[in-house]
Design a protein around this motif. Structure first.
Motif, PDB file in Angstrom:
ATOM      1  N   UNK A  16     -18.030 -32.925  -9.460  1.00  0.00           N
ATOM      2  CA  UNK A  16     -17.876 -33.485  -8.220  1.00  0.00           C
ATOM      3  C   UNK A  16     -16.241 -34.224  -7.706  1.00  0.00           C
ATOM      4  N   UNK A  17     -16.500 -34.744  -9.040  1.00  0.00           N
ATOM      5  CA  UNK A  17     -15.606 -35.134  -9.850  1.00  0.00           C
ATOM      6  C   UNK A  17     -13.325 -35.084  -9.428  1.00  0.00           C
ATOM      7  N   UNK A  18     -13.070 -36.166  -9.136  1.00  0.00           N
ATOM      8  CA  UNK A  18     -11.774 -35.501  -9.112  1.00  0.00           C
ATOM      9  C   UNK A  18     -10.694 -36.825  -9.741  1.00  0.00           C
ATOM     10  N   UNK A  19      -9.588 -36.323 -10.447  1.00  0.00           N
ATOM     11  CA  UNK A  19      -8.639 -37.711 -10.651  1.00  0.00           C
ATOM     12  C   UNK A  19      -8.406 -38.414  -9.856  1.00  0.00           C
ATOM     13  N   UNK A  74      -5.427 -46.540 -12.907  1.00  0.00           N
ATOM     14  CA  UNK A  74      -5.705 -47.063 -14.432  1.00  0.00           C
ATOM     15  C   UNK A  74      -5.790 -45.804 -14.667  1.00  0.00           C
ATOM     16  N   UNK A  75      -7.579 -45.477 -14.363  1.00  0.00           N
ATOM     17  CA  UNK A  75      -8.626 -44.584 -14.733  1.00  0.00           C
ATOM     18  C   UNK A  75      -8.247 -43.862 -15.521  1.00  0.00           C
ATOM     19  N   UNK A  76      -6.889 -43.424 -14.685  1.00  0.00           N
ATOM     20  CA  UNK A  76      -6.929 -41.549 -14.919  1.00  0.00           C
ATOM     21  C   UNK A  76      -6.151 -41.304 -16.415  1.00  0.00           C
ATOM     22  N   UNK A  77      -6.043 -41.691 -16.966  1.00  0.00           N
ATOM     23  CA  UNK A  77      -5.903 -41.456 -18.389  1.00  0.00           C
ATOM     24  C   UNK A  77      -7.366 -41.177 -19.150  1.00  0.00           C
ATOM     25  N   UNK A  78      -8.221 -41.442 -18.639  1.00  0.00           N
ATOM     26  CA  UNK A  78      -9.404 -41.797 -19.243  1.00  0.00           C
ATOM     27  C   UNK A  78     -10.241 -40.989 -19.748  1.00  0.00           C
ATOM     28  N   UNK A  94     -17.849 -43.485 -27.074  1.00  0.00           N
ATOM     29  CA  UNK A  94     -17.616 -42.469 -28.982  1.00  0.00           C
ATOM     30  C   UNK A  94     -16.907 -41.502 -29.937  1.00  0.00           C
ATOM     31  N   UNK A  95     -16.763 -41.215 -28.108  1.00  0.00           N
ATOM     32  CA  UNK A  95     -16.861 -39.560 -28.267  1.00  0.00           C
ATOM     33  C   UNK A  95     -15.043 -39.224 -28.075  1.00  0.00           C
ATOM     34  N   UNK A  96     -14.706 -38.394 -27.837  1.00  0.00           N
ATOM     35  CA  UNK A  96     -13.267 -37.700 -28.026  1.00  0.00           C
ATOM     36  C   UNK A  96     -12.640 -38.343 -25.977  1.00  0.00           C
ATOM     37  N   UNK A  97     -13.944 -37.607 -25.395  1.00  0.00           N
ATOM     38  CA  UNK A  97     -14.178 -38.531 -23.968  1.00  0.00           C
ATOM     39  C   UNK A  97     -15.167 -38.392 -23.245  1.00  0.00           C
ATOM     40  N   UNK A 119     -17.228 -42.182 -11.066  1.00  0.00           N
ATOM     41  CA  UNK A 119     -16.821 -42.479 -10.311  1.00  0.00           C
ATOM     42  C   UNK A 119     -15.304 -44.052 -11.409  1.00  0.00           C
ATOM     43  N   UNK A 120     -13.698 -43.565 -11.497  1.00  0.00           N
ATOM     44  CA  UNK A 120     -12.937 -43.781 -12.137  1.00  0.00           C
ATOM     45  C   UNK A 120     -13.662 -45.408 -13.032  1.00  0.00           C
ATOM     46  N   UNK A 121     -13.148 -45.910 -14.607  1.00  0.00           N
ATOM     47  CA  UNK A 121     -14.135 -46.259 -14.981  1.00  0.00           C
ATOM     48  C   UNK A 121     -15.591 -46.562 -15.319  1.00  0.00           C
ATOM     49  N   UNK A 122     -16.660 -46.098 -14.737  1.00  0.00           N
ATOM     50  CA  UNK A 122     -17.621 -46.081 -14.275  1.00  0.00           C
ATOM     51  C   UNK A 122     -18.569 -46.708 -13.705  1.00  0.00           C
TER      52      UNK A 122
END
Length: 439
Positions: free
Chosen positions: A186-189, A228-232, A245-248, A304-307
């Protein structure tokens, strides 16, 4: 060998005319001479608690099996003098034991451990700490947490213990895994616009003086932390910040085991590891949530953003990301008051200057610390995330007045950690190589 552990020979048998002294009174007299230093181990009249005698004095200080001359109910003058001197000689250890017991009791309350008598559970461990460490020092909180957590987990009487028990239930784990994948699906940017650089600059320029309310409110209203978390999720972004440690960022596992010495980066931790890190780190969870509710709440937070669940926490991650540019020797100029003050604190550390000035092979700084010095932003942001996560679990909402103390406190924590690691390395006999131009 100290006076608390050396053996005493049996004294000669008293003559018929020699006065004997009650052993208990000798112990009380010696104890009273220790005064307020042992108050935490004493009753209201200043005498040793019954458990102090049972768990500390008898088995650990007097040791009547090894010192049979001090074991009788009535003692000769010579034996009474030996017993009195033995307790006084143990005074520093007993004072440190009392200090550790106060620390441990405070942590016990924070962790909401309520079962069992704390004297029964911790007296002997506090004496052990007193003998091996001495008085509580800078790492006293961590050591006290380790004692309480270890004993609580062994007896299954802590919140963390109840969570472990839940995760032994296969049906419960299956339910939690389904909830986890549902939340991540359900995550959305974030929909908010990127925060204006001038508002961030105003925030960082005013927070050290305590006049950042307007800028902080502007960031909160605009959901700047979330934006600010949109690019994470972009490949490599969160990894560059040291959060994975992962690419995403991967979908976390539920997990059921954890070790304080081997925790992954924040976004790579299982749901259990996230709770373990906070609960075993002394974070007092003041909510009424039980184990299953905490697990569900943590699953929600992870998606959630930034977890992180609170916008105030996300704003702090945004500010931390921005201000740590000042700690990079090749980074941008320190443009705000926060940039300048953090850069000044970092650059005046002698070991930092040494590591940045000299080649790694002659700096004398261990490789692991060198990595954190050269990538201080990553070390900083990892610690900042852990601090924000802990505040959320404790229900502590961060306001504008807390921003500078948090930003500055995280850097102090990073510095203290690195100093301690250097101290340990030197204590283990790490070689100090000859330096160019130094005799």
């Amino acid at each position: 060998m100290s006076a608390a552990t050396e053996l005493t020979p049996p004294p000669p048998a008293p003559t018929a005319s020699e006065a004997l002294r009650p052993r208990a009174q000798v112990m009380i007299d010696a104890w009273l001479a220790l005064d307020r230093d042992v108050a935490a181990l004493s009753n209201g009249s200043g005498r040793p608690l019954a458990r102090t005698v049972k768990l500390i004095l008898e088995p650990l200080v007097i040791r009547p099996v090894q010192n049979p001359g001090l074991a009788g109910g009535a003692l000769s003058a010579d034996a009474a003098g030996q017993l009195h001197a033995r307790i006084l000689a143990a005074g520093p250890d007993l004072a440190a034991t009392a200090a550790w017991f106060l620390r441990v009791k405070t942590v016990r309350r924070r962790l909401r451990v309520t079962e069992g008598n704390p004297q029964e559970k911790y007296f002997s461990r506090c004496f052990e700490l007193a003998r091996t460490v001495g008085m509580p020092g800078v790492d006293a909180e961590d050591r006290a947490v380790e004692v309480v957590t270890e004993i609580a987990q062994a007896s299954g009487d802590s919140l963390l213990g109840r969570i472990r028990e839940l995760l032994r239930d296969a049906h419960e784990v299956t339910r939690l895994e389904a909830l986890l994948h549902e939340r991540w699906a359900e995550r959305t940017p974030p929909r908010a616009l990127a925060p204006a650089s001038e508002v961030i600059a105003a925030m960082l320029d005013t927070c050290p003086t305590g006049h950042a309310d307007a800028a902080f409110e502007a960031l909160r209203i605009s959901d700047a932390g979330s934006a600010a978390a949109s690019t994470l999720g972009d490949e490599g972004t969160a990894r560059l910040l040291g959060l994975t440690a992962h690419a995403s960022p991967p979908v976390p596992l539920i997990g059921s085991t954890a070790s304080k010495r081997g925790l992954p980066r924040p976004f790579d931790r299982s749901i259990f590891e996230r709770l373990f890190a906070a609960l075993s780190g002394g974070a007092p969870v003041e909510s009424d949530l039980d184990g299953d509710e905490l697990l569900a709440e943590e699953i929600d937070r992870s998606a959630l953003p930034w977890e992180l669940a609170d916008e105030h926490s996300r704003i702090m991650m945004l500010l931390g990301r921005e201000v740590t540019g000042a700690l990079d020797a090749s980074g941008p100029a320190a443009t705000t008051a926060a940039h300048r003050q953090l850069a000044s604190r970092w650059n005046r550390e002698a070991y930092v200057r040494r590591a940045l000035r000299l080649p790694a092979e002659v700096s004398g700084v261990p490789a692991s610390v060198l990595d954190d010095i050269h990538d201080v932003r990553q070390a900083y942001l990892r610690r900042l995330w852990v601090r924000m996560h802990g505040r959320e679990l404790r229900g502590q909402v961060l306001g504008a007045d807390d921003v500078w103390d948090t930003l500055d406190g995280v850097l102090r924590s990073v510095v203290m950690d690195q100093r301690q690691r250097l101290k340990i390395a030197m204590g283990r006999g790490m070689p100090a190589p000859a330096l160019p131009g130094v005799a």
